[in-house]
Design a protein around this motif. Structure first.
Motif, mmCIF file in Angstrom:
data_model
loop_
_atom_site.group_PDB
_atom_site.id
_atom_site.type_symbol
_atom_site.label_atom_id
_atom_site.label_comp_id
_atom_site.label_asym_id
_atom_site.label_seq_id
_atom_site.Cartn_x
_atom_site.Cartn_y
_atom_site.Cartn_z
ATOM 1 N N THR A 190 0.861 -1.196 0.000
ATOM 2 C CA THR A 190 0.000 0.000 0.000
ATOM 3 C C THR A 190 0.894 1.243 0.000
ATOM 4 O O THR A 190 2.051 1.178 0.418
ATOM 5 N N PHE A 191 0.327 2.341 -0.443
ATOM 6 C CA PHE A 191 1.097 3.587 -0.547
ATOM 7 C C PHE A 191 0.416 4.702 0.236
ATOM 8 O O PHE A 191 -0.805 4.726 0.357
ATOM 9 N N GLN A 192 1.237 5.603 0.736
ATOM 10 C CA GLN A 192 0.699 6.828 1.362
ATOM 11 C C GLN A 192 1.520 7.999 0.861
ATOM 12 O O GLN A 192 2.751 7.976 0.980
ATOM 13 N N LEU A 212 -5.687 1.122 3.795
ATOM 14 C CA LEU A 212 -5.322 2.471 4.255
ATOM 15 C C LEU A 212 -3.866 2.528 4.695
ATOM 16 O O LEU A 212 -3.297 1.549 5.110
ATOM 17 N N LEU A 218 3.570 -5.853 3.308
ATOM 18 C CA LEU A 218 3.287 -6.868 4.327
ATOM 19 C C LEU A 218 3.198 -8.227 3.652
ATOM 20 O O LEU A 218 2.815 -8.326 2.478
ATOM 21 N N TYR A 245 5.205 6.968 0.686
ATOM 22 C CA TYR A 245 5.642 5.886 1.574
ATOM 23 C C TYR A 245 5.016 4.577 1.120
ATOM 24 O O TYR A 245 3.887 4.551 0.621
ATOM 25 N N SER A 246 5.758 3.497 1.303
ATOM 26 C CA SER A 246 5.186 2.192 0.964
ATOM 27 C C SER A 246 5.153 1.305 2.198
ATOM 28 O O SER A 246 5.950 1.472 3.127
ATOM 29 N N ARG A 247 4.221 0.403 2.187
ATOM 30 C CA ARG A 247 4.169 -0.629 3.218
ATOM 31 C C ARG A 247 4.043 -1.966 2.495
ATOM 32 O O ARG A 247 3.155 -2.134 1.653
ATOM 33 N N GLU A 263 -7.981 -2.984 8.135
ATOM 34 C CA GLU A 263 -8.302 -2.284 6.895
ATOM 35 C C GLU A 263 -6.989 -2.042 6.166
ATOM 36 O O GLU A 263 -6.353 -1.001 6.326
#
Lengths: 373, 241
Positions: A340-342, A373, A355, A351-353, A370
């Motif tokens: 996911t990105f923010q 997000l 998992l 930013y990336s996450r 969720e």
């Protein structure tokens, strides 16, 4: 294992800045809200297909224009929109570890006015637009907007560069396409199942066709075969489905779900040995088919040695993809990563996450995580 | 914003929910879909959600004094790292015979890496790294009950009951009775904590005999704790959650 791209970093591309994504997997779910940058990331990865080919980026620029003949946006505008619009610097740059090699891509330059012979403009234009261009341009030489810059790319320590000039009347038509890709990358848009051939790669391999037929039989058990026949109307090769009761029916008469499944299967075969980018996987598929179809995607992509990037903003689709793994039994292996990105526009940085599928699965079970997000 | 209170058991959770409802206006709500923390009731865990304007409060019983660390690691840490779930976290724990520093050290160790700065009865800002590798913030409060002497939540409740002169006599007699019976009931009352619970139990049995067989939440809700000065003093910071 089909992890052809192990990690990538996008310095600048569309609205993405300084995005670093590591620990990529066989199946990478890119999850998130609308406008979070999911499709832009897929597009950036398309640049790795052929870093030394300018036509590649021009075709990429056109991917969001559903029908370029009806679109009011010129290729030049679409191309300029690939550059970040929130900075003054005109630069697209990214790098990746791909097939175990370091690959980098950097296109930079400036917009300026250049002089072009009107004959050249007319030659480059679509026939339908030529008369209006002749009316607009009254001199032999015209001053037009253009991008002038340089493409610098590096593959496994080999660094090269070439000048790039894209003018306001440029089209992709007639441009040479370099077929020798650095890596096979296929892209499946949310509407490709209704806008292009969805069987050509399936029909080349009989054993694969049989597997695809079994998936189609989920929708209609009386589907028997996939055929490429000459259309009765215009004699052109047309995709048909052979049905036990209905006989040979053109694929176009079937629902979008069947076409979508075929387009997914077709794209996996097309991406053999490379990377498949699937944008909005859930489009046209009812959630009750997710388990079967997603299991097929995972199995087929492993069979064809394809690394998959799948975007979705649908939580049921994410759960469906996670259910392709049996986390109760498989302790050490996990074919899925969820990314996911923010965006932080103040820096600017994305930013990336990343998992593991297991982390997302367990957290979904534990607190209804969720993950988008 | 979501806030969280962790306490030892379900009884503490019921008392705190009652108290915060009456004194601060938190009212019950269903768990939000994306933060529906599953608890194991067999292990004595509980989770109840409350709402006040746009804020939500979760009060969790962790299933015992020694289960704060494991509860936090298993149920809360993932929500913080992946979802920045709570902007404020408060812990209410019985003092028993521990000193403040050892309680603080224990929480610093078991709530790492989310909580590193703890002070008793003061909200302290803590920073941690979330799974986007961004800096995230959470305020933390440690409430040790009672604040100034050995004991537990029951001590506080007995003191609160004793604020009424009539009931004070009942509390005194209940404590004396438990002291008197302890040598012949040592199988049941072999720990200070258990004796304390017995004192409260005897007091309640006398005050509300008709509720002797009621569930503990009904017993707790029989008392107007919101009027207690003792509780007001102990939970004055918690009310700021």
């Amino acid at each position: 294992m089909a992890i052809h791209i192990r990690c990538f970093k996008i310095d600048h591309f569309r609205g993405i800045h300084n995005l670093s994504v590591e620990n990529l997997n066989n199946i990478n779910i890119v999850a998130g809200d609308n406008n979070s940058g999911k499709t832009s990331v897929l597009e950036a990865l398309m640049l790795l297909r052929n870093p030394y080919d300018v036509t590649n980026i021009l075709r990429l620029a056109r991917m969001r224009d559903i029908n370029i003949f009806l679109s009011g946006t010129s290729l030049y505008e679409s191309f300029i929109n690939l550059f970040p619009q929130d900075t003054y610097k005109m630069e697209i740059s990214l790098n990746a570890t791909c097939k175990g090699e370091f690959v980098s891509y950097k296109l930079f330059g400036e917009q300026k006015k250049i002089l072009i012979d009107i004959e050249d403009i007319i030659k480059k234009s679509y026939p339908a637009k030529r008369s209006s261009i002749i009316r607009e341009l009254t001199t032999d030489i015209a001053e037009v907007d253009a991008f002038s810059g340089e493409l610098v790319y590096e593959i496994a320590g080999q660094r090269n560069s070439l000048p790039v000039v894209i003018d306001a009347y440029m089209t992709t038509s007639g441009r040479e396409v370099n077929k020798k890709n650095y890596i096979n990358v296929a892209y499946l848009s949310p509407i490709d199942h209704v806008s292009r051939s969805v069987c050509d790669n399936i029909l080349r391999v009989d054993t694969y066709k049989d597997i695809c037929l079994r998936i189609l039989q989920l929708f209609d058990p009386e589907i028997i075969d996939l055929l490429l026949l000459k259309s009765k109307g215009n004699n052109r090769p047309t995709e048909y489905i052979k049905h036990a009761k209905l006989g040979n029916m053109p694929l176009s008469t079937y629902g979008d779900g069947i076409k979508k499944v075929l387009s997914l299967a077709n794209a996996i075969a097309q991406a053999a040995g490379g990377v498949l980018l699937i944008d909005e996987v859930e489009t046209a598929i009812h959630s009750k088919y997710y388990d079967d179809i997603f299991k097929f995607i995972v199995k087929a992509s492993i069979q064809f040695n394809v690394q998959v990037f799948i975007t979705t903003h649908n939580i049921e689709a994410i759960d469906g993809l996670l259910h392709t793994q049996d986390y109760e039994k498989q302790y050490n292996n996990d074919d899925i990563s969820v990314i996911t990105f923010q965006k932080d526009s103040s820096i600017p940085k994305t930013y990336s996450r990343v998992l593991t599928g297991r982390q997302v699965f367990e957290n979904r079970e534990q607190f209804g995580f969720e993950v988008r997000l | 914003m979501n806030k969280l209170v962790l306490c030892e058991g379900k009884t503490d959770a019921i008392l705190l929910s009652y108290y915060l409802e009456k004194t601060c206006g938190w009212t019950h709500r269903n768990a939000p879909e994306s933060l529906n923390i599953k608890v194991d009731e067999i292990r004595g865990e509980s989770a109840f959600w409350y709402r006040k304007e746009n804020d939500s409060l979760l009060i969790c019983g962790v299933g015992g004094k020694n289960r704060f660390g494991s509860f936090f690691r298993e149920k809360i840490l993932p929500t913080m790292v992946h979802s920045n779930a709570f902007s404020k976290i408060a812990v209410s724990i019985d003092r028993d015979n521990q000193d403040e520093q050892s309680v603080i050290d224990s929480f610093c160790s078991s709530f790492r890496p989310i909580i590193n700065n703890i002070r008793c009865d003061i909200w302290v800002s803590n920073t941690y790294e979330n799974s986007y590798k961004q800096q995230a913030f959470v305020e933390f409060l440690l409430v040790i009950v009672p604040a100034d002497k050995e004991g537990a939540l029951e001590t506080l409740l007995l003191e609160a009951i004793s604020e009424n002169a009539y009931d004070k006599a009942i509390v005194s007699c209940s404590i004396a009775y438990v002291d008197q019976i302890q040598p012949i009931a040592s199988n049941y009352l072999h720990k200070k904590r258990l004796k304390l619970k017995a004192c409260l139990g005897v007091t309640w049995a006398i005050q509300y005999p008709e509720k002797l067989f009621s569930f503990v939440d009904e017993q707790i809700r029989s008392v107007k704790w919101e009027s207690s000065q003792v509780l007001a003093q102990c939970f004055h910071q918690l009310k700021n959650i």
